[in-house]
Motif scaffolding. Structure first.
Motif, mmCIF file in Angstrom:
data_model
loop_
_atom_site.group_PDB
_atom_site.id
_atom_site.type_symbol
_atom_site.label_atom_id
_atom_site.label_comp_id
_atom_site.label_asym_id
_atom_site.label_seq_id
_atom_site.Cartn_x
_atom_site.Cartn_y
_atom_site.Cartn_z
ATOM 1 N N GLY A 125 0.807 -1.215 0.000
ATOM 2 C CA GLY A 125 0.000 0.000 0.000
ATOM 3 C C GLY A 125 0.835 1.258 0.000
ATOM 4 N N PRO A 126 0.206 2.388 -0.321
ATOM 5 C CA PRO A 126 0.912 3.666 -0.347
ATOM 6 C C PRO A 126 1.034 4.277 1.039
ATOM 7 N N LEU A 127 1.852 5.304 1.126
ATOM 8 C CA LEU A 127 1.840 6.176 2.284
ATOM 9 C C LEU A 127 0.733 7.207 2.082
ATOM 10 N N VAL A 128 0.149 7.664 3.165
ATOM 11 C CA VAL A 128 -0.858 8.723 3.092
ATOM 12 C C VAL A 128 -0.476 9.797 4.101
ATOM 13 N N PHE A 129 -0.049 10.949 3.572
ATOM 14 C CA PHE A 129 0.364 12.058 4.422
ATOM 15 C C PHE A 129 -0.848 12.880 4.865
ATOM 16 N N ALA A 130 -0.782 13.405 6.070
ATOM 17 C CA ALA A 130 -1.767 14.385 6.521
ATOM 18 C C ALA A 130 -1.445 15.725 5.873
ATOM 19 N N GLY A 131 -2.473 16.384 5.346
ATOM 20 C CA GLY A 131 -2.270 17.675 4.714
ATOM 21 C C GLY A 131 -3.321 18.683 5.131
ATOM 22 N N VAL A 132 -3.036 19.948 4.881
ATOM 23 C CA VAL A 132 -4.009 21.030 5.047
ATOM 24 C C VAL A 132 -4.027 21.828 3.753
ATOM 25 N N TRP A 133 -5.176 22.465 3.465
ATOM 26 C CA TRP A 133 -5.281 23.153 2.178
ATOM 27 C C TRP A 133 -5.939 24.514 2.318
ATOM 28 N N SER A 158 14.824 8.902 12.369
ATOM 29 C CA SER A 158 15.703 9.916 12.948
ATOM 30 C C SER A 158 17.175 9.637 12.665
ATOM 31 N N LYS A 159 17.498 8.434 12.201
ATOM 32 C CA LYS A 159 18.870 8.148 11.788
ATOM 33 C C LYS A 159 19.246 8.956 10.553
ATOM 34 N N ILE A 160 18.224 9.411 9.822
ATOM 35 C CA ILE A 160 18.445 10.202 8.615
ATOM 36 C C ILE A 160 18.074 11.659 8.838
ATOM 37 N N HIS A 161 16.913 11.898 9.440
ATOM 38 C CA HIS A 161 16.411 13.268 9.598
ATOM 39 C C HIS A 161 15.554 13.342 10.848
ATOM 40 N N HIS A 162 15.521 14.525 11.465
ATOM 41 C CA HIS A 162 14.794 14.667 12.733
ATOM 42 C C HIS A 162 13.303 14.930 12.554
ATOM 43 N N ARG A 163 12.853 15.139 11.305
ATOM 44 C CA ARG A 163 11.435 15.355 11.021
ATOM 45 C C ARG A 163 10.949 14.334 10.008
ATOM 46 N N MET A 164 9.619 14.133 9.977
ATOM 47 C CA MET A 164 9.019 13.248 8.998
ATOM 48 C C MET A 164 7.570 13.675 8.772
ATOM 49 N N PRO A 165 6.973 13.290 7.648
ATOM 50 C CA PRO A 165 5.549 13.582 7.447
ATOM 51 C C PRO A 165 4.690 12.822 8.453
ATOM 52 N N VAL A 166 3.563 13.393 8.821
ATOM 53 C CA VAL A 166 2.551 12.653 9.569
ATOM 54 C C VAL A 166 1.906 11.666 8.596
ATOM 55 N N ILE A 167 2.001 10.382 8.911
ATOM 56 C CA ILE A 167 1.500 9.316 8.034
ATOM 57 C C ILE A 167 0.268 8.702 8.680
ATOM 58 N N LEU A 168 -0.826 8.704 7.932
ATOM 59 C CA LEU A 168 -2.116 8.264 8.456
ATOM 60 C C LEU A 168 -2.428 6.840 8.026
#
Length: 220
Positions: A125-133, A158-168
């Motif tokens: 399945g895909p990833l689904v990011f939380a968004g606002v518009w 966090s081994k790569i980056h300290h932030r990530m998208p919110v994944i629903l």
């Protein structure tokens, strides 16, 4: 943060997955190098039905006098989204889903060179990011625009980056869209450990002009 991603799911499959009515002007797929300011696939609800529609990735607050009238807002931080003037109304009233196959983050080597990584689901399945518009219009120019909500990275990412998208998760889509009562704020947390995997990819993706499936292929 999330500054680049890939999407490969065909629009008809997206429409079926999200039980959404597709628009006629959706961006072409696959796209292995989705960059800010381009049109991306999003899912929103109009109260009667879900809509699969295109939006400009780069949120434009209503007070911007031009598309370049302020900072490029491609991400909205979960920790401050409810208070930031640009996002607080959208956080309450205009939330959307943003499907992706994976996203990119970068580390640096000892010489300061940017090394890209591709992060994707561990399972199906895909990833689904939380968004606002936000709809934006000025001097006859109109855009429907969006931003990806981000949070602190989980231990793995966090081994790569300290932030990530919110994944629903699928069970959270209706709540994020406002179809299933209140409580969307509780969803703005890092993805569970073990749900994502990542690998190094070629530095070709450092260019926003790069394209093709080879961009997500692992390298040693």
């Amino acid at each position: 943060m999330c500054g680049r991603f890939a999407v490969t799911l065909p629009p008809d499959a997206m429409a079926q997955l999200f039980e959404a009515v597709p628009a006629n002007d959706l961006p072409p797929v696959p796209n292995y190098n989705v960059c800010p300011t381009v049109q991306i696939h999003t899912i929103l609800t109009d109260g009667a039905a879900r809509r699969l529609t295109a939006m400009r990735w780069g949120f434009l607050p209503h007070w911007y006098k031009a598309t370049n009238g302020g900072p490029l807002l491609i991400n909205a931080r979960a920790e401050t989204i409810a208070e930031k003037p640009a996002f607080k109304a959208a956080c309450r009233e205009r939330r959307c889903l943003i499907p992706a196959s994976g996203f990119y983050e970068w580390t640096k080597d000892e010489d300061g060179n940017r090394l890209p990584w591709y992060i994707q689901p561990s399972g199906e399945g895909p990833l689904v990011f939380a968004g606002v518009w936000q709809d934006w219009e000025r001097d006859g120019e109109a855009h429907r625009t969006c931003a990806i909500v981000t949070c602190a990275a989980n231990d793995h990412v966090s081994k790569i980056h300290h932030r990530m998208p919110v994944i629903l998760s699928p069970e959270d889509w209706a709540k994020w869209l406002g179809e299933d009562g209140k409580g969307a704020a509780s969803l703005m947390v890092p993805a569970a450990e073990g749900t994502l995997t990542f690998h190094r990819v070629d530095t070709a993706v450092n260019s926003n002009r790069a394209s093709g499936e080879a961009l997500i292929e692992p390298i040693d």
